[in-house]
Design a protein around this motif. Structure first.
Motif, PDB file in Angstrom:
ATOM      1  N   ALA A 170       0.858  -1.195   0.000  1.00  0.00           N
ATOM      2  CA  ALA A 170       0.000   0.000   0.000  1.00  0.00           C
ATOM      3  C   ALA A 170       0.889   1.239   0.000  1.00  0.00           C
ATOM      4  CB  ALA A 170      -0.910  -0.014   1.221  1.00  0.00           C
ATOM      5  N   ASN A 171       2.178   1.025  -0.256  1.00  0.00           N
ATOM      6  CA  ASN A 171       3.121   2.143  -0.255  1.00  0.00           C
ATOM      7  C   ASN A 171       3.049   2.882  -1.608  1.00  0.00           C
ATOM      8  OD1 ASN A 171       6.072   3.186  -0.977  1.00  0.00           O
ATOM      9  ND2 ASN A 171       5.745   3.300   1.236  1.00  0.00           N
TER      10      ASN A 171
ATOM     11  N   THR B 117      -3.536  -5.391  -1.411  1.00  0.00           N
ATOM     12  CA  THR B 117      -3.183  -4.892  -0.083  1.00  0.00           C
ATOM     13  C   THR B 117      -3.815  -5.836   0.938  1.00  0.00           C
ATOM     14  OG1 THR B 117      -5.177  -3.560   0.230  1.00  0.00           O
ATOM     15  CG2 THR B 117      -3.373  -2.516  -0.947  1.00  0.00           C
ATOM     16  N   ASN B 118      -3.423  -5.691   2.157  1.00  0.00           N
ATOM     17  CA  ASN B 118      -4.112  -6.386   3.254  1.00  0.00           C
ATOM     18  C   ASN B 118      -4.072  -5.436   4.449  1.00  0.00           C
ATOM     19  OD1 ASN B 118      -1.665  -6.730   4.695  1.00  0.00           O
ATOM     20  ND2 ASN B 118      -1.200  -8.609   3.583  1.00  0.00           N
ATOM     21  N   PRO B 119      -4.778  -5.734   5.532  1.00  0.00           N
ATOM     22  CA  PRO B 119      -4.818  -4.790   6.657  1.00  0.00           C
ATOM     23  C   PRO B 119      -3.431  -4.475   7.228  1.00  0.00           C
ATOM     24  CG  PRO B 119      -6.600  -6.374   6.846  1.00  0.00           C
ATOM     25  CD  PRO B 119      -5.726  -6.855   5.722  1.00  0.00           C
ATOM     26  N   THR B 120      -2.524  -5.438   7.189  1.00  0.00           N
ATOM     27  CA  THR B 120      -1.164  -5.204   7.692  1.00  0.00           C
ATOM     28  C   THR B 120      -0.445  -4.180   6.817  1.00  0.00           C
ATOM     29  OG1 THR B 120      -1.114  -7.509   8.414  1.00  0.00           O
ATOM     30  CG2 THR B 120       1.011  -6.361   8.311  1.00  0.00           C
ATOM     31  N   LEU B 121      -0.556  -4.352   5.514  1.00  0.00           N
ATOM     32  CA  LEU B 121       0.127  -3.442   4.580  1.00  0.00           C
ATOM     33  C   LEU B 121      -0.467  -2.036   4.657  1.00  0.00           C
ATOM     34  CD1 LEU B 121       0.411  -5.851   1.500  1.00  0.00           C
ATOM     35  CD2 LEU B 121       2.276  -5.113   3.000  1.00  0.00           C
ATOM     36  N   ILE B 122      -1.794  -1.955   4.802  1.00  0.00           N
ATOM     37  CA  ILE B 122      -2.453  -0.644   4.919  1.00  0.00           C
ATOM     38  C   ILE B 122      -2.001   0.034   6.218  1.00  0.00           C
ATOM     39  CG2 ILE B 122      -4.679   0.515   5.331  1.00  0.00           C
ATOM     40  CD1 ILE B 122      -4.831  -0.383   2.519  1.00  0.00           C
TER      41      ILE B 122
ATOM     42  N   LYS C 256       0.620  -0.317   7.924  1.00  0.00           N
ATOM     43  CA  LYS C 256       2.036   0.074   7.850  1.00  0.00           C
ATOM     44  C   LYS C 256       2.204   1.515   7.361  1.00  0.00           C
ATOM     45  CE  LYS C 256       5.853  -2.645   6.053  1.00  0.00           C
ATOM     46  NZ  LYS C 256       6.114  -3.744   5.108  1.00  0.00           N
ATOM     47  N   GLU C 257       1.273   1.989   6.534  1.00  0.00           N
ATOM     48  CA  GLU C 257       1.386   3.336   5.957  1.00  0.00           C
ATOM     49  C   GLU C 257       0.936   4.430   6.922  1.00  0.00           C
ATOM     50  OE1 GLU C 257       3.081   3.615   3.127  1.00  0.00           O
ATOM     51  OE2 GLU C 257       3.223   1.433   3.341  1.00  0.00           O
ATOM     52  N   LYS C 258       0.243   4.013   8.020  1.00  0.00           N
ATOM     53  CA  LYS C 258      -0.179   4.961   9.074  1.00  0.00           C
ATOM     54  C   LYS C 258      -0.785   6.243   8.508  1.00  0.00           C
ATOM     55  CE  LYS C 258       3.048   3.607  12.744  1.00  0.00           C
ATOM     56  NZ  LYS C 258       3.394   2.277  12.250  1.00  0.00           N
ATOM     57  N   THR C 259      -1.783   6.089   7.625  1.00  0.00           N
ATOM     58  CA  THR C 259      -2.397   7.270   7.031  1.00  0.00           C
ATOM     59  C   THR C 259      -3.899   7.034   6.857  1.00  0.00           C
ATOM     60  OG1 THR C 259      -2.196   8.850   5.216  1.00  0.00           O
ATOM     61  CG2 THR C 259      -1.931   6.550   4.625  1.00  0.00           C
ATOM     62  N   ASP C 260      -4.612   8.034   6.395  1.00  0.00           N
ATOM     63  CA  ASP C 260      -6.060   7.903   6.227  1.00  0.00           C
ATOM     64  C   ASP C 260      -6.392   6.829   5.181  1.00  0.00           C
ATOM     65  OD1 ASP C 260      -8.843   9.227   6.579  1.00  0.00           O
ATOM     66  OD2 ASP C 260      -8.548   9.079   4.409  1.00  0.00           O
ATOM     67  N   PHE C 261      -7.196   5.863   5.587  1.00  0.00           N
ATOM     68  CA  PHE C 261      -7.496   4.712   4.725  1.00  0.00           C
ATOM     69  C   PHE C 261      -8.122   5.118   3.395  1.00  0.00           C
ATOM     70  CE2 PHE C 261     -10.720   1.522   3.416  1.00  0.00           C
ATOM     71  CZ  PHE C 261      -9.873   0.501   3.036  1.00  0.00           C
ATOM     72  N   ILE C 262      -9.159   5.956   3.462  1.00  0.00           N
ATOM     73  CA  ILE C 262      -9.888   6.328   2.239  1.00  0.00           C
ATOM     74  C   ILE C 262      -8.987   7.111   1.271  1.00  0.00           C
ATOM     75  CG2 ILE C 262     -11.861   7.636   1.303  1.00  0.00           C
ATOM     76  CD1 ILE C 262     -12.755   5.141   2.802  1.00  0.00           C
ATOM     77  N   ALA C 263      -8.253   8.073   1.821  1.00  0.00           N
ATOM     78  CA  ALA C 263      -7.364   8.860   0.959  1.00  0.00           C
ATOM     79  C   ALA C 263      -6.317   7.944   0.309  1.00  0.00           C
ATOM     80  CB  ALA C 263      -6.676   9.949   1.780  1.00  0.00           C
ATOM     81  N   LEU C 264      -5.851   6.973   1.085  1.00  0.00           N
ATOM     82  CA  LEU C 264      -4.816   6.065   0.573  1.00  0.00           C
ATOM     83  C   LEU C 264      -5.349   5.212  -0.580  1.00  0.00           C
ATOM     84  CD1 LEU C 264      -1.934   4.892   0.917  1.00  0.00           C
ATOM     85  CD2 LEU C 264      -2.883   3.285   2.575  1.00  0.00           C
ATOM     86  N   ILE C 265      -6.500   4.573  -0.390  1.00  0.00           N
ATOM     87  CA  ILE C 265      -6.994   3.688  -1.459  1.00  0.00           C
ATOM     88  C   ILE C 265      -7.407   4.485  -2.701  1.00  0.00           C
ATOM     89  CG2 ILE C 265      -7.593   1.737   0.062  1.00  0.00           C
ATOM     90  CD1 ILE C 265     -10.529   2.574  -0.108  1.00  0.00           C
ATOM     91  N   LYS C 266      -7.884   5.715  -2.473  1.00  0.00           N
ATOM     92  CA  LYS C 266      -8.241   6.564  -3.633  1.00  0.00           C
ATOM     93  C   LYS C 266      -6.988   6.951  -4.425  1.00  0.00           C
ATOM     94  CE  LYS C 266     -12.653   8.658  -2.487  1.00  0.00           C
ATOM     95  NZ  LYS C 266     -13.393   9.845  -2.117  1.00  0.00           N
TER      96      LYS C 266
END
Ligand code: E4P
Length: 224
Positions: A8-9, A27-32, A34-44
């Motif tokens: 998810a990097n 991605t998986n919950p561990t990989l997400i 790891k990025e320590k950021t807002d989930f929605i903004a990240l996947i978008k």
């Protein structure tokens, strides 16, 4: 065999999307996390980088089938484009897979460790199964053989489900999966480089440049 990037990097996704023929991101919950950021903004942003045609696999964090379905619909609507909800194999996960099949939402059944689990996932309607190659190797099982057996099962029964092998730690594991007829492999960014690296490459490229320069100097083909 199709290649996907398992991260998810954003920097790694940008790099691999530019330089390698990837067909998606897992991605998986561990990989997400790891990025320590807002989930929605990240996947978008992942969708923004890879575009609508490459498949984005995002995992549910729910434990009950109905909630998994709800989450799948929400994530699909949020990211748009080609999408698969990742669901770990378990009874609730199989129930959710059958429900999602009805809704036309694709499922990647993950955390697969045996061919029997993969067959059940395919029968439930999963589009992909993700066996964990290195985690099997780490308990002195043979991850590549498990992948090969799943590929064989799907071919014997003509099942419309592909193997998306995951959890790789070496290029050798990836190469052997390719030989077993594995349809897709999702791998870390650093393994992409490993797959195209060979000790003789630099010398070969330097040799071409030296021979050209000896006759044409700094002139390039476009200067003719
Ligand atoms: C991908 O779908 C898997 O979640 C992932 O490859 C697991 O890899 P790991 O064994 O390195 O955590």
């Amino acid at each position: 065999m199709n290649y996907l990037i398992d991260t998810a990097n954003l920097e790694d996704i940008r790099h691999c999307n530019e330089f390698y023929p990837i067909s998606g991101v897992t991605t998986n919950p561990t990989l997400i996390a790891k990025e320590k950021t807002d989930f929605i903004a990240l996947i978008k942003e992942i969708r923004n980088i890879i575009g609508p045609e490459k498949t984005l696999h995002i995992q549910t964090v729910q434990e009950k089938a109905e909630k998994m379905v709800e989450e799948a619909v929400f994530i699909k609507n949020t990211v748009g484009g080609a999408f698969c909800i990742k669901i770990p194999i378990c009874e609730e996960g199989l129930k959710a897979t059958m429900m999602l099949k009805e809704k036309g939402i694709k499922v990647t059944m993950t955390a697969i460790f045996t061919p029997a689990q993969a067959l059940m996932a395919a029968k439930a309607g999963a589009s992909y199964v993700a066996p964990y190659v290195n985690r099997l190797d780490n308990i002195i099982e043979d991850g590549v053989s498990v992948v090969g057996e799943i590929v064989k099962q799907f071919a014997i029964y003509g099942l419309d489900c592909q193997v998306l092998a995951a959890s790789f730690k070496s290029c050798e594991q990836i190469h052997k999966c390719a030989l077993s007829g594995c349809h897709n492999a999702t791998i870390d960014a650093h393994l992409f480089k490993g797959l195209i690296t060979h000790p003789m490459n630099d010398a070969a490229i330097a040799g071409f440049a030296k021979d050209w320069k000896a006759v044409y100097g700094d002139k390039s083909i476009l200067d003719f």
